[in-house]
Design a protein around this motif. Structure first.
Motif, short mmCIF file in Angstrom:
data_model
loop_
_atom_site.label_atom_id
_atom_site.label_comp_id
_atom_site.label_asym_id
_atom_site.label_seq_id
_atom_site.Cartn_x
_atom_site.Cartn_y
_atom_site.Cartn_z
N ALA A 1 0.83 -1.22 0.00
CA ALA A 1 0.00 0.00 0.00
C ALA A 1 0.86 1.26 0.00
CB ALA A 1 -0.93 -0.01 1.21
N GLY A 2 2.10 1.14 0.48
CA GLY A 2 2.98 2.29 0.53
C GLY A 2 3.90 2.41 -0.68
N VAL A 3 3.75 1.49 -1.63
CA VAL A 3 4.68 1.43 -2.77
C VAL A 3 4.03 2.04 -4.01
CG1 VAL A 3 5.90 -0.15 -4.34
CG2 VAL A 3 5.88 -0.61 -1.87
N ALA B 1 13.53 7.55 -12.58
CA ALA B 1 12.22 7.32 -13.21
C ALA B 1 11.23 6.72 -12.22
CB ALA B 1 12.39 6.42 -14.44
N THR B 2 11.70 5.74 -11.43
CA THR B 2 10.79 5.10 -10.47
C THR B 2 10.34 6.09 -9.40
OG1 THR B 2 12.64 4.28 -9.13
CG2 THR B 2 11.73 2.76 -10.77
N VAL B 3 11.28 6.89 -8.89
CA VAL B 3 10.94 7.85 -7.85
C VAL B 3 9.96 8.89 -8.40
CG1 VAL B 3 11.88 9.74 -6.44
CG2 VAL B 3 13.04 7.52 -6.51
N GLY B 4 10.20 9.35 -9.62
CA GLY B 4 9.29 10.31 -10.25
C GLY B 4 7.90 9.72 -10.40
N SER B 5 7.84 8.47 -10.73
CA SER B 5 6.56 7.80 -10.95
C SER B 5 5.84 7.49 -9.63
CB SER B 5 6.80 6.51 -11.73
OG SER B 5 5.63 5.77 -11.84
N ALA B 6 6.62 7.21 -8.60
CA ALA B 6 6.04 6.78 -7.32
C ALA B 6 5.42 7.93 -6.54
CB ALA B 6 7.10 6.08 -6.47
N GLY B 7 5.80 9.16 -6.86
CA GLY B 7 5.26 10.31 -6.14
C GLY B 7 5.69 10.27 -4.69
N ASN B 8 4.73 10.34 -3.76
CA ASN B 8 5.07 10.31 -2.34
C ASN B 8 5.30 8.90 -1.83
OD1 ASN B 8 4.82 13.08 -2.06
ND2 ASN B 8 2.59 12.91 -1.78
N ARG B 9 5.04 7.93 -2.68
CA ARG B 9 5.15 6.55 -2.23
C ARG B 9 6.55 5.99 -2.49
NH1 ARG B 9 0.00 3.32 -4.16
NH2 ARG B 9 0.20 4.59 -6.05
#
Lengths: 182, 182
Positions: free
Chosen positions: B44-46, B109-117
């Motif tokens: 849920a946090g990912v 890219a992953t961090v940008g896509s994950a937003g706050n998660r």
């Protein structure tokens, strides 16, 4: 009934010594002397020891390096069986028996000597595995250091079913006691 | 601040798959769905995933074996980057990006896509190690199964300093969360 216990520290990735056979990664950690699974409480319940020749030589190299053999002070005051096919240096005034017998024979001797107390398989992982193969290992008790090593001497080079009996924290370590499932 | 997390199950001796690349030793254990470090709360946090090609192919082989590709149901509804230099089978209607870029580029890219998660490094151990090498890994979260395997795919094929943040029991497992020390 006395237990046969493999009590050791391990990295999170299951190594009891690093690729250089060093324990620097271990001794740099904090541990509470009176905390869960502490060595003092553990060794008080032990009546005899068994170890492989690599463990024995590690003690000689690291505890006695540079000292005259007359000054070597063996850290245990209970009988210890050392598995070896070689002639190894003798520590004066220590209850050490060198043996090339099989683990079942040695196990009988250690249990007889230990009385009501437990038998500690000091290491290494292959010797503990041989006791498990012979269905003579009762417990695996580990202090898991907060580090991965990526290689080194394996904790237990076997597939062995366990059951988690106790879990706690001691300083930097996660400490866990497992029963061997037979 | 979103975290980059390596969340996985491991044997006590640090293997995430056995020598036959099987997880039978893992799926046979009891776990409480609402217990500490449970998958539901974790996922849920990912917000984004990264995995190596072996992990991707393991999912294809084990989740989709014998099924028509049209019936493949990808288990994640968040973007996933798969590191590979090869052409791999495509799962329909899944947010999967194949990449041969370096981990730092993909991490952005992953961090940008994950937003706050958070970003989940699904596996394997070498990919998690590459993220650690690039100082991009924040946490190692493990469920330790009560078994030693004696061989297989390593948890983390690197020397990595950790700090134990959380420890608990979930069913048959010891569960532990570590920070990566940088």
């Amino acid at each position: 009934m006395a237990l046969t216990q493999y009590y050791t520290a391990t990295s999170l990735d299951g190594f009891i010594a690093d690729p250089d056979n060093s324990l620097g990664w271990l001794f740099s950690r904090n541990q509470e002397k009176d905390g869960p699974q502490n060595y003092g409480a553990f060794i008080a319940g032990v009546g005899a020891l068994a170890m492989g020749s690599t463990t024995y030589e590690w003690i000689l190299d690291h505890e006695f390096a540079g000292k005259d053999p007359a000054d070597w002070k063996w850290p245990y005051d209970i009988p210890c069986w050392v598995f070896t096919h070689r002639q190894l240096p003798i520590v004066p005034d220590a209850q050490i028996e060198f043996t090339s017998a099989d683990v079942a024979t040695v196990h009988q001797a250690t249990v007889g000597s230990a009385g009501n107390r437990n038998v500690w398989i000091v290491g290494g992982g292959d010797l503990a595995g041989q006791f498990a193969d012979a269905r003579l290992l009762d417990e695996v008790i580990v202090s898991i250091a907060p580090v991965t090593l990526g290689g080194g001497a394996p904790l237990l080079s076997r597939r062995i079913e366990l059951r988690l009996d106790e879990l706690g924290r001691n300083g930097d370590f996660a400490v866990a006691k497992f029963s061997v499932v037979r």
